[in-house]
Design an enzyme around this catalytic site. Structure first.
Site, short mmCIF file in Angstrom:
data_model
loop_
_atom_site.label_atom_id
_atom_site.label_comp_id
_atom_site.label_asym_id
_atom_site.label_seq_id
_atom_site.Cartn_x
_atom_site.Cartn_y
_atom_site.Cartn_z
N ARG A 1 13.08 -8.50 11.75
CA ARG A 1 12.38 -7.80 12.83
C ARG A 1 11.37 -8.72 13.49
O ARG A 1 10.80 -9.59 12.84
CB ARG A 1 11.67 -6.55 12.30
CG ARG A 1 12.57 -5.50 11.73
CD ARG A 1 11.83 -4.22 11.42
NE ARG A 1 10.56 -4.48 10.72
CZ ARG A 1 9.79 -3.52 10.25
NH1 ARG A 1 10.12 -2.26 10.39
NH2 ARG A 1 8.66 -3.80 9.62
N ARG B 1 -9.61 2.80 9.19
CA ARG B 1 -9.09 1.48 9.60
C ARG B 1 -10.22 0.54 10.05
O ARG B 1 -10.00 -0.65 10.21
CB ARG B 1 -8.08 1.67 10.73
CG ARG B 1 -7.20 0.47 11.00
CD ARG B 1 -6.14 0.79 12.02
NE ARG B 1 -5.15 1.71 11.51
CZ ARG B 1 -4.07 1.36 10.83
NH1 ARG B 1 -3.85 0.10 10.56
NH2 ARG B 1 -3.21 2.25 10.42
N ARG C 1 11.58 -10.61 4.74
CA ARG C 1 12.34 -9.35 4.80
C ARG C 1 13.50 -9.44 5.77
O ARG C 1 13.39 -10.02 6.85
CB ARG C 1 11.43 -8.19 5.22
CG ARG C 1 10.54 -7.67 4.12
CD ARG C 1 9.95 -6.32 4.44
NE ARG C 1 9.14 -6.29 5.64
CZ ARG C 1 7.97 -5.64 5.73
NH1 ARG C 1 7.49 -5.01 4.69
NH2 ARG C 1 7.29 -5.64 6.85
N ARG D 1 -1.27 -10.21 12.61
CA ARG D 1 -1.61 -8.93 11.97
C ARG D 1 -2.68 -9.13 10.91
O ARG D 1 -3.58 -8.29 10.75
CB ARG D 1 -0.36 -8.31 11.36
CG ARG D 1 0.65 -7.79 12.39
CD ARG D 1 2.01 -7.50 11.76
NE ARG D 1 1.94 -6.46 10.76
CZ ARG D 1 2.95 -6.15 9.94
NH1 ARG D 1 4.08 -6.84 10.00
NH2 ARG D 1 2.82 -5.19 9.06
N LYS E 1 0.82 -1.22 0.00
CA LYS E 1 0.00 0.00 0.00
C LYS E 1 0.85 1.27 0.00
O LYS E 1 0.58 2.20 -0.75
CB LYS E 1 -0.95 0.01 1.21
CG LYS E 1 -2.03 -1.04 1.16
CD LYS E 1 -3.07 -0.83 2.24
CE LYS E 1 -2.49 -0.95 3.64
NZ LYS E 1 -1.93 -2.29 3.91
#
Length: 218
Positions: free
Chosen positions: A161, A88, A127, A172, A13
């Site tokens: 992370r 949201r 990542r 999430r 996004k």
């Protein structure tokens, strides 16, 4: 154009918002930027948000909505804007509807970036970030460093992370499905939703999005 951008974590996004806003000559308004700007400038809304955040609590909808309304009222947003990360949830979407209606405005489109859940997990969990500079980002599949675990740019250690770990990513996604995804149905009822695949290269997705917003076959 007045556009809301939605999609799960890892859909790209932020990247797409920047390109689309540039192509459409409208400001990219993200929730993160709103919070940072209001807090750094010491606005009343920023002070309220900081107090909640410092206490480890979620910032109430009305504070977030107030920040968004203030930003949308700025001169550079007169001809449109692209909202990223707001609304949201459905209550924020309803508040946005009311705020726009009060100003004699309405949304032109809600762009839904669609990505399979397994691809989201693969994108985020793969990542690796440089400990010396977090802007140096690599990926175990899509952007591998020349030497495993070592940053190509500065030689720093690459690490994963905590919020990029698969278990966290799936949590999430659960939050997204529970809280944010319902706004898609809210806007479908208004005939505003345009859904495109967010798979492929960044420029391919941007072209697909621009075509969809123009009413062409994406």
């Amino acid at each position: 154009m007045r556009i809301v951008l939605v999609g799960p974590p890892g859909a790209g996004k932020g990247t797409q918002a920047a390109f689309l806003a540039k192509n459409l000559s409208i400001p990219h308004i993200s929730t993160g930027d709103l919070f940072r700007a209001n807090i750094s400038q010491g606005t009343e809304l920023g002070k309220q948000a900081k107090a909640f955040m410092d206490a480890g609590n979620l910032v109430p909808d009305e504070v977030t909505i107030g920040m968004a309304q203030d930003r949308m009222a700025q001169p550079d947003a007169e001809n449109g804007f692209l909202l990223d990360g707001f609304p949201r949830n459905v209550s924020q979407a309803e508040a946005l509807d009311e705020a726009l209606k009060a100003d004699g405005q309405k949304l032109d489109a809600v762009l839904d970036l669609e990505v399979p859940e397994d691809e989201v997990v693969k994108r985020i969990a793969g990542r690796r970030i440089c400990r010396n500079d977090s802007s140096h980002v690599f990926h175990v599949t899509y952007s591998q460093p020349k030497q495993e675990g070592v940053c190509d740019v500065c030689g720093g250690e690459l690490y994963q992370r905590g919020d990029d770990k698969e278990e966290t990513v799936r949590k999430r996604l659960d939050v997204y499905h529970r809280e944010t995804e319902p706004i898609i149905d809210h806007y479908k009822a208004q005939g505003l939703v345009v859904t495109i695949s967010a798979l492929g290269k960044v420029d391919e997705v941007t072209k697909r999005a621009m075509a969809a917003l123009a009413g062409e076959n994406a």
